[in-house]
Structures are given as C-alpha cells and as structure tokens.
Design an enzyme around this catalytic site. Structure first.
Site, PDB file in Angstrom:
ATOM      1  N   HIS A   1      14.805   7.642 -19.817  1.00  0.00           N
ATOM      2  CA  HIS A   1      13.710   8.281 -19.378  1.00  0.00           C
ATOM      3  C   HIS A   1      12.557   7.250 -18.912  1.00  0.00           C
ATOM      4  O   HIS A   1      11.577   7.886 -18.513  1.00  0.00           O
ATOM      5  CB  HIS A   1      13.042   8.988 -20.616  1.00  0.00           C
ATOM      6  CG  HIS A   1      13.911  10.199 -21.128  1.00  0.00           C
ATOM      7  ND1 HIS A   1      14.311  11.159 -20.252  1.00  0.00           N
ATOM      8  CD2 HIS A   1      14.169  10.847 -22.296  1.00  0.00           C
ATOM      9  CE1 HIS A   1      15.059  11.932 -20.741  1.00  0.00           C
ATOM     10  NE2 HIS A   1      14.914  11.659 -22.260  1.00  0.00           N
TER      11      HIS A   1
ATOM     12  N   GLY B   1      18.444  27.480 -19.834  1.00  0.00           N
ATOM     13  CA  GLY B   1      18.764  26.554 -18.676  1.00  0.00           C
ATOM     14  C   GLY B   1      18.596  27.618 -17.292  1.00  0.00           C
ATOM     15  O   GLY B   1      19.355  27.899 -16.516  1.00  0.00           O
TER      16      GLY B   1
HETATM   17  P1  A3P Z   1      15.329  25.163 -20.785  1.00  0.00           P
HETATM   18  O1  A3P Z   1      14.511  24.538 -22.200  1.00  0.00           O
HETATM   19  O2  A3P Z   1      14.412  25.705 -19.840  1.00  0.00           O
HETATM   20  O3  A3P Z   1      16.276  26.182 -21.029  1.00  0.00           O
HETATM   21  P2  A3P Z   1      16.998  17.800 -20.675  1.00  0.00           P
HETATM   22  O4  A3P Z   1      18.586  17.902 -20.736  1.00  0.00           O
HETATM   23  O5  A3P Z   1      16.432  16.801 -19.846  1.00  0.00           O
HETATM   24  O6  A3P Z   1      16.682  17.416 -22.332  1.00  0.00           O
HETATM   25  O7  A3P Z   1      16.569  19.211 -20.546  1.00  0.00           O
HETATM   26  C1  A3P Z   1      16.799  20.394 -21.187  1.00  0.00           C
HETATM   27  C2  A3P Z   1      16.815  21.604 -20.253  1.00  0.00           C
HETATM   28  O8  A3P Z   1      18.248  21.717 -19.403  1.00  0.00           O
HETATM   29  C3  A3P Z   1      16.810  22.783 -20.931  1.00  0.00           C
HETATM   30  O9  A3P Z   1      15.932  23.850 -20.240  1.00  0.00           O
HETATM   31  C4  A3P Z   1      18.198  23.159 -21.295  1.00  0.00           C
HETATM   32  O10 A3P Z   1      18.350  24.518 -21.703  1.00  0.00           O
HETATM   33  C5  A3P Z   1      18.593  22.754 -19.801  1.00  0.00           C
HETATM   34  N1  A3P Z   1      20.069  22.690 -19.780  1.00  0.00           N
HETATM   35  C6  A3P Z   1      20.875  21.932 -20.532  1.00  0.00           C
HETATM   36  N2  A3P Z   1      21.972  21.721 -20.213  1.00  0.00           N
HETATM   37  C7  A3P Z   1      22.075  22.612 -19.342  1.00  0.00           C
HETATM   38  C8  A3P Z   1      23.518  22.926 -18.324  1.00  0.00           C
HETATM   39  N3  A3P Z   1      24.447  22.576 -18.580  1.00  0.00           N
HETATM   40  N4  A3P Z   1      23.072  23.778 -17.371  1.00  0.00           N
HETATM   41  C9  A3P Z   1      21.840  23.932 -16.832  1.00  0.00           C
HETATM   42  N5  A3P Z   1      20.770  23.770 -17.918  1.00  0.00           N
HETATM   43  C10 A3P Z   1      21.022  23.069 -18.906  1.00  0.00           C
END
Ligand code: A3P
Length: 309
Positions: free
Chosen positions: A118, A277
């Site tokens: 990050h 997501g």
């Molecule tokens: P939301 O909170 O909007 O649902 P990170 O992985 O950077 O922590 O980001 C998390 C975000 O990505 C969350 O968004 C999560 O639901 C979404 N996310 C995680 N896995 C995913 C996938 N396989 N496909 C699409 N979105 C995904």
C-alpha cells in the site's frame, strides 16, 4: 518484526493528527502521507530492507480499491500451469497469504515473484526502483473507496472494541478523506504518484481501474496476464482457462470459501475484505452533494495530469 529504536525515534518526531476512524490511533505524516504507527514503522523498515528480485512484480494499491481481487487474479494467472482452478491454493489460502504485503510480512514476501504494497509510489523502497521490477496499480472511484474504507474500519473497530458507541459516522470519515488525512492519504496523491510512473515507464507500470475490471473483466485479465509476462495462448482461451480464472477469483466464489471465515493477525477477519464488490455503492451512503464535492476535489487535483476519474 519489532521496529528498531531508530525507527521509533524517527516516528516520534513526525507531525500527527487524531484519527477519527479510531479512538486510540493517531495518524503520523511521513513523506507527504498519513499512516498509523504500526504500519508506518513497517513501511520505514521496508524502505531499507526490501530487496525485490529483478523478476518481482509488485501489486500496488490504496486500501479498499480492489487489492484482494488483483492479488487473487494475478496469483491465479501466474500459477495456472501448476494448478487447475479446482486445485488452486486460492481455495485454501487467503489472497493476502498467497501474495503478501512486503512491508507487513517481510519474511513471507522474501524471494516471491509476486508481492503487494500500500506504500505510495514516491515512498517505495529505493531498491524497487533500482531493480527495474514491474508495478501493477489498481485504482477506484474515490466515492466507493471512502465508503468501503469506512465500512471496513468500523467493522474492524467493532470486533476490537465490541462497542457500538465507538462507531464513527460516514460524514466524519468522508470529511477526513476529503481533507486527505485518511490512512495512506491523500488518496489523490497516492493515485497520481503511480499515474506519473505509468506515464514515465509504461512498460513497467500497469494502471488498472476497478470499474474497468468489473465491466470488461476478460479484456482486463488478458491485459494483466500480458503485463505479468504470461499472456494466454489461443489454445488456453479455447479451453476456457481465462473464464476459469475469472470465476475462481469472483467475489461470490472467494466469499464462500472456508478460508474466508478465518482471521488475519491483528484481528482483521478475512471476510471483511469481501463486502459487496459493486460499482456505485456510494449512493447508498453519501448524498449527491457529497459525491459532487469529492468529484470536484479529484478533478482539481488531477488537473493537467491527463488522468480523469
Ligand atoms: P466494497 O467494500 O465496496 O464491497 P481491498 O481488497 O483493496 O481491501 O478492497 C476491498 C473492496 O474490494 C471491497 O469493496 C470488496 O468487496 C471488493 N472486492 C474484494 N474482492 C473482490 C472480488 N473478487 N471482486 C470484486 N470486488 C472485490
């Protein structure tokens, strides 16, 4: 790994701000970005100790922009000749274990060809630039990022404190994000750093957008595979390998796995990384005025960069 005294000493001299996302943590400003102490101590240590292999690819992101998805896809793409989707380690290991953050899990990241971070582009360890390794950056509409971050942190906080009254309002979280004081923020500077690197070194830096990945998953996954140096052959496409990877890494598939029910160290539940997501979920939490305000801030910060959201 405990931070050494020199790092602790350095951190204690940095400017701080209270973090409205948590009652106990301060945010520390380091090289233009805001961090919690624990993360920052690891970042500074990584700046000295991280040494990527020349073939390393670093998956870079601001939190809540789709890091877990990018990790799962990249891991599935690069290991596809070893495992079919039904044998994939992703079925039993969390994406954050398959592709470790090098600043948070330096031992696990050692000698890996795929690692994540990050850390903003301008604060990456000098060895990363010197090694010529590749960077894949994922970015996302900040309105969805701020909502996702708020949801994630309040869930984490409730698990830690078991206290409803410690809950922070979305307005407060939104204000902090707009002021650029949220964790690893300002978000716009995080994005711009990698955008500029992509303009300067297009063959070394891939810029992926969460919304495009949702809308045109197959095209983006193929482009990611090309970038990772293992593009899909026509034969593989005919065999449905691309679709198999997309299905394996979908939020629906990953969410239902047993490993998702486990916890990461420091009490973060794996399930917290999969929420909805969706693109545009911000409309359920922010007003139109709030959305327009954040859009204006981004347009202002991105002016002249060639980057639009
Ligand atoms: P939301 O909170 O909007 O649902 P990170 O992985 O950077 O922590 O980001 C998390 C975000 O990505 C969350 O968004 C999560 O639901 C979404 N996310 C995680 N896995 C995913 C996938 N396989 N496909 C699409 N979105 C995904």
């Amino acid at each position: 790994m405990a931070a050494d005294e020199g790092i602790k000493q350095l951190v204690s001299t940095l400017p701080t701000k209270p973090d409205c996302n948590s009652t106990t943590n301060l945010l520390y400003q380091y090289q233009g970005f805001w961090y919690h102490q624990y993360y920052l101590e690891h970042l500074i240590a990584a700046q000295t100790h991280f040494t990527p292999e020349p073939n390393t690819t670093i998956l870079c992101s601001y939190p809540k922009t789709g890091t877990t998805w990018l990790k799962a896809l990249s891991f599935a793409i690069t290991t596809r000749t070893h495992y079919t989707p039904s044998q994939s380690p992703l079925l039993s290991r969390f994406p954050h274990d398959c592709v470790p953050f090098f600043e948070l899990a330096p031992s696990a990241a050692r000698n890996k060809s795929l690692v994540a971070t990050h850390i903003p582009c301008t604060s990456l360890p000098a060895a990363a630039a010197a090694s010529g390794c590749k960077l894949a950056y994922i970015c996302r509409d900040p309105k969805d990022v701020v909502v996702s971050l708020w949801q994630f942190l309040r869930k984490q906080k409730k698990e830690e404190d078991d206290a409803e009254d410690a809950d922070m309002g979305i307005e407060e979280a939104f204000e902090q994000f707009c002021e650029g004081n949220s964790f690893a923020g300002p978000y716009w500077d995080h994005v711009l750093g990698y955008w500029r690197a992509c303009l300067e070194f297009p063959e070394r830096v891939l810029f992926v957008r969460y919304e495009e990945l949702k809308r045109e998953t197959e095209r983006c996954v193929k482009a990611l595979a090309d970038f990772l140096g293992c593009g899909f052959s026509l034969e593989e496409e005919k065999q449905g390998i691309v679709q198999g990877i997309i299905d394996l890494c979908s939020i629906e598939s990953l969410k239902g796995l047993d490993v998702t029910k486990d916890s990461m160290p420091y009490t973060i539940h794996n399930s917290s990384f999969y929420r909805k997501g969706e693109v545009g979920d911000w409309r359920n939490f922010l007003t139109e005025e709030m959305g327009a305000r954040l859009d204006n801030i981004m347009a202002d910060r991105f002016a002249g960069s060639g980057l639009g959201l």
